[in-house]
Every structure is written in structure tokens, then in C-alpha cells.
Design a protein around this motif. Structure first.
Motif, mmCIF file in Angstrom:
data_model
loop_
_atom_site.group_PDB
_atom_site.id
_atom_site.type_symbol
_atom_site.label_atom_id
_atom_site.label_comp_id
_atom_site.label_asym_id
_atom_site.label_seq_id
_atom_site.Cartn_x
_atom_site.Cartn_y
_atom_site.Cartn_z
ATOM 1 N N VAL A 130 -14.498 -9.972 -7.936
ATOM 2 C CA VAL A 130 -15.115 -9.914 -6.607
ATOM 3 C C VAL A 130 -14.054 -9.622 -5.558
ATOM 4 C CG1 VAL A 130 -16.482 -11.190 -4.920
ATOM 5 C CG2 VAL A 130 -16.776 -11.661 -7.339
ATOM 6 N N VAL A 131 -14.322 -8.623 -4.749
ATOM 7 C CA VAL A 131 -13.402 -8.248 -3.666
ATOM 8 C C VAL A 131 -14.055 -8.643 -2.345
ATOM 9 C CG1 VAL A 131 -12.256 -6.309 -2.525
ATOM 10 C CG2 VAL A 131 -12.519 -6.311 -5.015
ATOM 11 N N VAL A 132 -13.295 -9.274 -1.470
ATOM 12 C CA VAL A 132 -13.835 -9.602 -0.148
ATOM 13 C C VAL A 132 -13.031 -8.892 0.930
ATOM 14 C CG1 VAL A 132 -14.768 -11.860 -0.821
ATOM 15 C CG2 VAL A 132 -12.441 -11.718 0.108
ATOM 16 N N SER A 133 -13.687 -8.671 2.055
ATOM 17 C CA SER A 133 -12.977 -8.178 3.238
ATOM 18 C C SER A 133 -12.632 -9.382 4.100
ATOM 19 C CB SER A 133 -13.861 -7.198 4.012
ATOM 20 O OG SER A 133 -14.915 -7.900 4.643
ATOM 21 N N GLY A 134 -12.057 -9.113 5.235
ATOM 22 C CA GLY A 134 -11.877 -10.171 6.226
ATOM 23 C C GLY A 134 -13.033 -10.096 7.212
ATOM 24 N N GLY A 135 -12.768 -10.488 8.431
ATOM 25 C CA GLY A 135 -13.754 -10.346 9.500
ATOM 26 C C GLY A 135 -14.981 -11.223 9.337
ATOM 27 N N SER A 136 -16.082 -10.755 9.936
ATOM 28 C CA SER A 136 -17.296 -11.557 10.017
ATOM 29 C C SER A 136 -17.960 -11.782 8.661
ATOM 30 C CB SER A 136 -18.281 -10.870 10.967
ATOM 31 O OG SER A 136 -18.467 -9.523 10.559
ATOM 32 N N LEU A 137 -17.597 -10.993 7.676
ATOM 33 C CA LEU A 137 -18.188 -11.144 6.329
ATOM 34 C C LEU A 137 -18.043 -12.575 5.811
ATOM 35 C CD1 LEU A 137 -16.903 -10.870 3.033
ATOM 36 C CD2 LEU A 137 -19.266 -10.250 3.567
ATOM 37 N N ILE A 138 -16.878 -13.148 6.043
ATOM 38 C CA ILE A 138 -16.593 -14.450 5.433
ATOM 39 C C ILE A 138 -17.607 -15.508 5.888
ATOM 40 C CG2 ILE A 138 -14.875 -16.305 5.242
ATOM 41 C CD1 ILE A 138 -14.197 -13.725 3.647
ATOM 42 N N LYS A 139 -17.972 -15.463 7.143
ATOM 43 C CA LYS A 139 -18.971 -16.433 7.624
ATOM 44 C C LYS A 139 -20.301 -16.240 6.886
ATOM 45 C CE LYS A 139 -21.301 -17.879 11.819
ATOM 46 N NZ LYS A 139 -22.210 -16.985 12.542
ATOM 47 N N ASP A 154 -20.704 -19.959 -12.259
ATOM 48 C CA ASP A 154 -19.595 -20.261 -13.176
ATOM 49 C C ASP A 154 -18.282 -19.800 -12.524
ATOM 50 O OD1 ASP A 154 -18.045 -20.879 -15.320
ATOM 51 O OD2 ASP A 154 -19.141 -19.653 -16.768
ATOM 52 N N TRP A 155 -17.852 -20.574 -11.550
ATOM 53 C CA TRP A 155 -16.710 -20.187 -10.711
ATOM 54 C C TRP A 155 -15.439 -19.973 -11.528
ATOM 55 C CZ3 TRP A 155 -18.042 -18.759 -6.006
ATOM 56 C CH2 TRP A 155 -19.161 -19.346 -5.397
ATOM 57 N N ALA A 156 -15.332 -20.621 -12.668
ATOM 58 C CA ALA A 156 -14.112 -20.500 -13.489
ATOM 59 C C ALA A 156 -13.910 -19.073 -13.998
ATOM 60 C CB ALA A 156 -14.189 -21.461 -14.669
ATOM 61 N N LYS A 157 -14.964 -18.279 -13.965
ATOM 62 C CA LYS A 157 -14.877 -16.898 -14.457
ATOM 63 C C LYS A 157 -14.655 -15.898 -13.316
ATOM 64 C CE LYS A 157 -16.009 -18.107 -18.734
ATOM 65 N NZ LYS A 157 -16.770 -19.330 -18.583
ATOM 66 N N TRP A 158 -14.577 -16.390 -12.100
ATOM 67 C CA TRP A 158 -14.388 -15.481 -10.959
ATOM 68 C C TRP A 158 -12.908 -15.089 -10.804
ATOM 69 C CZ3 TRP A 158 -17.321 -15.122 -5.843
ATOM 70 C CH2 TRP A 158 -18.702 -15.179 -6.056
ATOM 71 N N HIS A 159 -12.719 -13.838 -10.426
ATOM 72 C CA HIS A 159 -11.386 -13.337 -10.042
ATOM 73 C C HIS A 159 -11.571 -12.688 -8.680
ATOM 74 C CE1 HIS A 159 -9.723 -13.699 -14.191
ATOM 75 N NE2 HIS A 159 -11.011 -13.628 -14.470
ATOM 76 N N THR A 160 -10.856 -13.163 -7.681
ATOM 77 C CA THR A 160 -11.102 -12.660 -6.323
ATOM 78 C C THR A 160 -9.909 -11.872 -5.781
ATOM 79 O OG1 THR A 160 -10.403 -14.775 -5.433
ATOM 80 C CG2 THR A 160 -12.763 -14.446 -5.671
ATOM 81 N N PHE A 161 -10.239 -10.902 -4.974
ATOM 82 C CA PHE A 161 -9.254 -9.954 -4.433
ATOM 83 C C PHE A 161 -9.610 -9.675 -2.979
ATOM 84 C CE2 PHE A 161 -10.068 -9.359 -8.883
ATOM 85 C CZ PHE A 161 -8.818 -9.225 -9.453
ATOM 86 N N TRP A 162 -8.676 -9.049 -2.279
ATOM 87 C CA TRP A 162 -8.928 -8.639 -0.898
ATOM 88 C C TRP A 162 -8.927 -7.123 -0.788
ATOM 89 C CZ3 TRP A 162 -7.350 -13.389 -1.994
ATOM 90 C CH2 TRP A 162 -7.865 -14.433 -1.220
ATOM 91 N N VAL A 163 -9.932 -6.590 -0.118
ATOM 92 C CA VAL A 163 -9.973 -5.144 0.076
ATOM 93 C C VAL A 163 -8.905 -4.715 1.078
ATOM 94 C CG1 VAL A 163 -11.672 -5.068 1.969
ATOM 95 C CG2 VAL A 163 -11.579 -3.193 0.324
ATOM 96 N N ASP A 164 -8.541 -5.630 1.962
ATOM 97 C CA ASP A 164 -7.420 -5.368 2.868
ATOM 98 C C ASP A 164 -6.840 -6.693 3.338
ATOM 99 O OD1 ASP A 164 -9.497 -6.086 4.697
ATOM 100 O OD2 ASP A 164 -8.488 -4.962 6.308
ATOM 101 N N GLU A 165 -5.614 -6.614 3.769
ATOM 102 C CA GLU A 165 -4.938 -7.820 4.248
ATOM 103 C C GLU A 165 -3.962 -7.431 5.342
ATOM 104 O OE1 GLU A 165 -4.661 -10.668 5.284
ATOM 105 O OE2 GLU A 165 -4.483 -11.916 3.486
ATOM 106 N N ARG A 166 -3.829 -8.313 6.286
ATOM 107 C CA ARG A 166 -2.847 -8.113 7.336
ATOM 108 C C ARG A 166 -1.503 -8.645 6.844
ATOM 109 N NH1 ARG A 166 -6.966 -10.026 11.048
ATOM 110 N NH2 ARG A 166 -8.571 -8.411 11.108
ATOM 111 N N VAL A 167 -0.420 -7.953 7.200
ATOM 112 C CA VAL A 167 0.896 -8.363 6.724
ATOM 113 C C VAL A 167 1.433 -9.446 7.662
ATOM 114 C CG1 VAL A 167 3.206 -7.568 6.040
ATOM 115 C CG2 VAL A 167 1.213 -6.100 5.678
#
Ligand SMILES: O=C1O[C@H](COP(=O)(O)O)[C@@H](O)[C@H](O)[C@H]1O
Length: 347
Positions: A130-139, A154-167
Motif C-alpha cells: 500500500v502506497v500513501v500520499s501526504g496531504g489531506s488523504l491521511i485524514k 491482517d495488518w501483519a501482511k501490510w507493507h506501506t510506502f510513500w508516493v512522495d516525501e519531503r526531505v
């Protein structure tokens, strides 16, 4: 150790998880105050999944994924538009629009949609990327952290990523990691080594390269699937869009929109602060199995009207460049976000 569940096993394992999950989530939050720099890999966990299993990860039809209850929520616009959306959805299977009276309803349906995809992918190949963005999506992800999903996913099977990140450092107010951690990740028991954050000790180019290297490793060992064209193919991207039509950190008319030889790239002149960011490239977004484009509020109405309206112009906004290679794009919108959409959206 092969962690893939036997078929038909998911429900019982979810039930077994039900009792301890709240306390697990609590201690998880405490444990994760000092996150690892980037998903650290456990050789025992990241075993390659068999190719037969990976083949099954191809998408299924929209109708088999969307619950009927969710489909019936598309009723809030004037009936003409609601009917037009219905037709468009039926006539083009790879893109759909769901409109909700309120952001609250949108959030509830987004949670249900995500939970169903989680179950599908975990059943098929034992993992969910699962990839998430930042911004209003998180809410808008908040309902996923509540009952029944907190107990049944089954959260133990989740792998999460960011589509973008601020440095910026992970505890900085501008950090997409911090935003996701505070609003979502600290509330659900995803194993910390399956949360792939950027290395905030590096410069923008270094962080982009480091993130791409981590993704390549996950593709090599079969956690992330590879697309037909050789890009990582994530199971689900949960994305927001800026009022200017930007997605991830891909901004209108920016040369980064043309990058195809990288999975992750960097920007040092972002028109929206902070200026230094890393971002998935467009082909990676377009390789996803499923993309949920979440748009709420009147601030997004102009761009939604352009992106889904009938008049196509040559000056495509980044959000209009989403064209999935072999996947399904679903817009989750509230009434305000579609207020400038013509009666018959072009999906
Ligand atoms: O800067 C960013 O903005 C977009 C859109 O944010 P929103 O608050 O207008 O929804 C976001 O998707 C992206 O991840 C973020 O870095």
C-alpha cells in the motif's frame, strides 16, 4: 518460514487477531516513536513468493471488488450526474467515480474499499503493498483505524510506502511520514520493518536513490510485484491531489513528469513548500493495480471539473496523466469536490 496463509484461512486468522489487537496497536505506537530509517529487511520474513502466487495478483473486475453497498452510495449528485457516473463506470471498467454527501461517508467507503483489497491480495499472495500520499488523504484514512477494520484487517501482511516525501527530518511538521504516522500508522499494528520510510539523513538525490534501491530489493524478493513494463506494481495507491492538479510531488508542467528511467526521483524546486522532495515517477504510479484518488472540498473542484469534464485540452495536469497500464482508478469525491463537474463526466 513461509508466511502465506493457506487459502480460506484469512477469516480465522483475522478472528484470532481480534482480541490482542488493541493492546498491540497501543504498544506499537510506543515502539515506533524511534522509527527505523527505512524498511529494514528480515530475511526470515521476506521470502520470495512463488511465481504462481504472483500471477494471481492481477486485478479482478471492478464489480467483483466493489461492495454493492459502496456502489449504491453514488447517489448524492443531481440524478442526471449520478446516472451519468453510473453509465460511465459501466462502460469503462478501469475508471470510476464515487461521490459522497460528506467527507465522513467518503472516509467510511474508502476504508471498506481498502479492507476488501487487503483481504483479496493477502488471500492471493500473502502480502498487501500500500502506497500513501501526504496531504489531506491521511485524514480520510481515519476510519481504517477504527472498528471493525482495526480488528479484522491482517495488518501483519501490510507493507506501506510513500508516493512522495519531503526531505525533512521525520519529526518535522512538513514530513509526510510524520503526518501518516500520527494520523494512521501509529494506530494500526503494521510491523515497523514493513513501513518503508525515506532515509531522512540523506540529501534529496541520495534519499531518492536509497528508496529506489529498497524498492528494487523488495521486487527481487517478491514482496512488491513487477509490472509487465518492469516497474514496481503496487497493490493499492491511496493518493490525494493538490488544488493545482499535482499528484505525489509531480507538479504541472514540471520536467519530472517526463522521467521514465527512474522509479523514484527528486525535486529541489517544488512550487509548493518545502522545495526538496522525493517522488515516485509517473510510470510507477501508472503500474499500480488499484489507485484511489481521494478529493474532498471545494478547493479541488476546478481541477476535478477539468480532469473529469468533457473538454480535453492538450495541457494535461499531472492528475490527468494517470493512465493505468493494467489497473483500476477510482475517484472518491465529496459533493464539494465535484461541484464544477458537468452533468456527464468523461471517465
Ligand atoms: O504536497 C503534497 O500535496 C499533495 C496534495 O495534498 P492535499 O493536502 O491538497 O490533499 C499530496 O498528495 C502530496 O503527497 C503532498 O506531498
Amino acid at each position: 518460514m513461509n508466511r502465506q496463509p493457506k487459502s480460506g484461512n484469512l477469516k480465522s486468522s483475522a478472528l484470532l487477531m481480534a482480541a490482542p489487537v488493541s493492546s498491540a496497536a497501543l504498544s506499537y505506537g510506543i515502539l515506533r516513536r524511534q522509527p527505523s530509517p527505512i524498511c529494514s529487511f528480515s530475511a526470515t520474513f521476506f521470502l520470495p513468493l512463488s511465481s504462481a502466487t504472483l500471477d494471481q495478483s492481477r486485478r479482478v473486475s471492478l464489480s467483483s471488488v466493489w461492495p454493492s453497498q459502496l456502489r449504491s452510495r453514488r447517489r448524492s449528485l443531481p440524478s442526471l450526474l449520478a446516472m451519468a457516473s453510473e453509465k460511465a463506470l459501466a462502460s469503462k471498467g478501469d475508471q470510476g467515480l464515487l461521490v459522497f454527501d460528506t467527507e465522513e461517508e467518503l472516509s467510511a467507503s474508502l476504508a471498506k474499499y481498502t479492507a476488501e483489497l487487503s483481504e483479496k491480495f493477502i488471500r492471493e499472495r500473502g502480502a498487501f503493498t500500500v502506497v500513501v500520499s501526504g496531504g489531506s488523504l491521511i485524514k480520510s484514512l481515519r476510519k481504517l483505524t477504527e472498528s471493525p477494520y482495526l480488528e479484522t484487517i491482517d495488518w501483519a501482511k501490510w507493507h506501506t510506502f510513500w508516493v512522495d516525501e519531503r526531505v525533512v527530518p521525520k519529526d518535522h511538521e512538513d514530513s509526510n511520514y510524520k503526518l501518516a504516522f500520527d494520523g494512521f500508522l501509529s494506530k494500526v499494528p503494521i510491523p515497523p520493518d514493513q513501513v518503508c520510510a525515506i532515509n531522512d539523513a540523506l540529501s534529496a538525490p541520495g534519499a531518492a536513490e536509497d528508496y529506489e534501491t529498497a524498492l528494487k530489493h523488495l521486487v527481487n524478493i517478491g514482496v512488491v510485484v513487477k509490472s509487465a513494463s518492469g516497474y514496481p506494481r503496487f497493490d493499492l495507491m491511496l493518493l490525494g491531489m493538490g488544488p493545482d492538479g499535482h499528484i505525489a510531488s509531480l507538479f504541472p508542467n514540471h520536467p519530472l513528469l517526463n522521467v521514465t528511467d527512474k522509479w523514484v526521483t527528486f525535486i529541489k524546486d517544488s512550487p509548493k513548500p518545502p522545495p526538496e522532495r522525493i517522488t515516485f515517477t509517473l510510470p510507477v504510479i501508472n503500474s499500480s493495480s488499484y489507485v484511489a484518488m481521494v478529493v474532498a472540498g471545494a478547493g479541488k473542484a476546478g481541477v476535478v471539473g477539468k480532469a473529469l469534464g468533457n473538454e480535453k485540452t492538450a495541457d494535461l495536469l499531472p492528475v490527468e496523466m494517470i493512465s493505468l497500464e493494467d489497473g483500476e482508478l477510482t475517484w472518491f469525491a465529496d459533493n464539494a469536490a465535484v461541484s464544477m463537474l458537468p452533468d456527464k463526466p468523461s471517465l
